[in-house]
Structures are given as C-alpha cells and as structure tokens.
Design a protein around this motif. Sequence first.
Motif, short mmCIF file in Angstrom:
data_model
loop_
_atom_site.label_atom_id
_atom_site.label_comp_id
_atom_site.label_asym_id
_atom_site.label_seq_id
_atom_site.Cartn_x
_atom_site.Cartn_y
_atom_site.Cartn_z
N SER A 142 -2.27 5.84 8.90
CA SER A 142 -3.42 6.75 8.89
C SER A 142 -3.06 8.06 8.20
O SER A 142 -3.83 8.57 7.36
CB SER A 142 -3.88 7.03 10.32
N GLY A 156 -5.82 5.69 -2.03
CA GLY A 156 -5.49 6.19 -0.70
C GLY A 156 -6.33 5.57 0.41
O GLY A 156 -5.86 5.36 1.53
N GLY A 197 -5.36 2.12 2.75
CA GLY A 197 -4.58 2.09 3.98
C GLY A 197 -5.43 1.94 5.22
O GLY A 197 -5.02 1.29 6.20
N ILE A 257 0.84 -1.20 0.00
CA ILE A 257 0.00 0.00 0.00
C ILE A 257 0.87 1.25 0.00
O ILE A 257 0.56 2.25 -0.66
CB ILE A 257 -0.95 -0.03 1.21
N ASP A 293 0.38 3.92 -3.06
CA ASP A 293 0.07 5.34 -2.86
C ASP A 293 1.16 6.24 -3.43
O ASP A 293 0.89 7.31 -3.98
CB ASP A 293 -0.12 5.63 -1.37
N SER A 315 -2.31 7.64 4.31
CA SER A 315 -3.51 7.38 3.53
C SER A 315 -4.29 8.67 3.29
O SER A 315 -4.78 8.92 2.18
CB SER A 315 -4.39 6.35 4.25
#
Length: 477
Positions: A103, A220, A223, A41, A45, A106
């Motif tokens: 957090s 995004g 995440g 991830i 991203d 993302s």
Amino acid sequence: MSEAATHKEYSAPSSSSGRPETKRTHYRWVICALLFFATTINYLDRQVFGILGPNLTEAFHWTETDFSLIVSAFTLAYAIGYVAAGRMMDRIGVRRGFAVAVSLWSAAAMAHGLVQPLVQSGLPWLNTAFAGTLLGALTPAMLSVAGFSAARFALGMAEGGNFPGAIKTVGQWHPTKERALSTGIFNSGSNVGIIVAAYTVPCIIDDMGWSWATAFYLTGALGFVWLAFWLALYDNPERHPKVSAAELAYIHSDSPDPPAQIAWISLLRYRQTWAYTLAMFLVSPVWWFYLYWLPKFLKNNHGIDLGQVFWPLLLVYLLADLGSVVGGAFSSWLIHRGATVNFARKAAFLACSLGTLPVVSVARLGSMWAAVFLIGLAAAAHAGFAANLFTVVSDTVPRKAVSSVVGIGGLAACVGMLVFSTLIGIFLDWTEARYGQKDYLIPFLISGSVYLLATTVIHLLLPRLEPMRFDAAERRT
C-alpha cells in the motif's frame, strides 16, 4: 491467534482437522505466484524512473551527480526500510506486513508524478514569493532533484518490505529442497517488472502522447490490484483451508526450528548473518547499477533513446529471468540427485560467478547487441546467484529470524549501493569533463569481478553451510 504463534513446533494434523488426508495439494505454488507478482510490481514501480532517466536528465538539465543523488535517496531509504520491514514481518507476520508495504510503496510510486506540477506551477511562485532568498534562487534542476529525491526516499522505505516478506514466506511454505526453485521463481519477477516498465513507459509517452507523470500514476496503481488478491488468497499454511494434510506435512518435512526467537542484536554474532550480509554488500550494488544506469549507458555509448530501449532491455532481463529460475533449479536439482545442500549452493555460486566475468569488456565493445548480450549474461548470472543467496538464509537461519537477517543484509546492500552509485556519478562526470565522454570501463570491471569475491567470503565463513546454533541464554521468547 497471531501469525507468529503458528510457527511453534509442528505436529501433523489429525483427521478431525477437516483437511483431506490422502491427496497432496499444491497451494504453496499459488503463494509463490503471489510473491512473483508482488516482486514484478515492486520492480516495475522502481524501474519507471530508470527508464525515464535519460529523458528526465535532459528535461531538467541534471548532471550525473544529480542523478546519483536521487538514486542514493532511494538507496538510503531502502536500507532503513529493509531492516525495519524485516523486523516488522517477523513481529506481525507477512499477511499484514505485505499489505502495509505494498500500500505504501504504491502510493509513493504515484507521488513521483507530482514533481511535474511542482516544477511547472510551484517554481514560478517560489521564485516570485521568495525573491532574493535561497528559495527564490531555485532552478528547475534543483527543485526537481529535491522532489524526486523525496519521492524516491518514500518509495525506498516502503519497497524494502518485499524481499524480507517474500523470503520469510518461502521459508514458511516450502521445504528446503524446494526453496531455491521457489525463490528463483519469485525473484524472476524483478526482471519481468523491468521488462514491463521498458515496454509500457514508451507506450504511455510516445504512443499515447501522455506525460511522464502519467507513467508514474498508472504503474503505481497496480499495487492496489495485487493487494486485493493477497488479502483474499493468503493465510498461513497451518490455517489455510486450501492446504491438505499431506501438503502441510510435506511443507514441514524438515527438522523443526528451535521453539524460540533470537534477540535482533544477537544475530550479529553469527557467521551465517555475516556471510549473507557481506555477500549482499558486494553483489547487490551491481544489480542496481544495471537497473539505473543501463538505459543511460545505451544512450551514451550506442545512441539508444526511449523509443528504442525496449528490445535491448528485453533481451537483458529475459536472460536474467532465465538465470533466476535456472540458477535456483540447478541447486535444487543437485540436492534431488543426492548432493549436500552445501555443495549444491556453492556449485551454483561458482557457476554464476564465472558467468559474470565477460561483462568487464562491455565498455569497449563497438557492437550494441554484443554489449547487450554480455550484460544480459551477467544479469542472468547475478539473478541465479541471488536466488541461491536468498535461499542460504532460509537454509541456515530459524524461520522466526529469517526476515531480520534478510533486513540486515539489505542494509549492507544499500550501504554498498550508496558508495557505488555516488562513485559512479562522480567518475562519469569526471571522465566527461576530462575526456569529453562518459567512460563506463571501471563500473563494468567492478561488476564482473565481485561475485568470485563474494563466493569466497561465503565459503570462508560457512565452510559447511551449517545452520545457526544458539543456547538458551541467547533466546528471546
């Protein structure tokens, strides 16, 4: 009890601990899988912008220097985030540290999509409201560069937490003889993330007809899905109910670390820190060059656009994935066969360094697939090199300082990338202005040659790959 407190000198659990005593579980590989998906991830991203680079360059009329400025914004923030996250992971632990990092990155990835309404709606208002001023003279290129630079800066700050956290987790969950393999497995997620980006972004834009902003929003959001699994499945091995006494004893089968931390600034006094740091400075910019400029190189030299880029990138990053796992497994195999850790790691470094050399010819090849294969071979060699380089940290640095040393190395990597990306942008613009076409010869020459230099530096600084030794005066409890 804090996470840091669980890493005092380990003693085997008694039968009253409630753990099964005879059967060794394998829960450490579940944790490795979580790290793999986090890295996937992380690179998904990161790479959406790289995949869209040629399209965004045309849409906003960017120069190569504009593009390199946006890349540099991410790199500068990544340097800061890498160091800060490394220290954060050592202080608050990887469970909470990873949750914070994922957090934030993302949210930052999704924020890239806001550049579209900023340029479409905000620019006309700025031109009208501030007519006759600097703000009133903004162009779509200028405002989009500023907007993407801000989003990339936020993303870089947060994404800096992935590798310090992952490498620290590997050090906590795997003995020395498994670390290169587990590092290779989680690091292969970087290539999977790039492949997923290369497939999903064209699907979102070409097949579904959605905007490029939607690509940032959808990728995004992944995440936050990972975060739910992390919080549900992760705890320290010493506390985890899924870890048997036999597996815990296996995890702690190496010699225990010194029962104290090292002051951050003191880490700069050790050759182990400098070997990792200088190697990262040399080789990491090459990977980021592939990450951001490969789609642009394929379009410039071979006419490959967004709808055609998936298959070339698939080959490159499948090879890189294979290289990550094989490179890590190779040194682990040598250790299992009786080789010293020093010989195994350096044999892997040398083999991978030789694998990068053919890429120097890529800029002059007329065959797109020949160029793609050699770039893929170099990417595979880089991934194998990186798997062993990350593992050298957990081989030579006490667990409590691993994330801090990784953070220092990440800072050096980002400094190298800032220099390299800036020079790439300037060089490509210069060759286009002088010769009418962007020439990638020098970037690929550098990309193929720095790994042998990095291997030499590691050997000169750590001829026996010995662990850190420090006296009580340097410890900070």
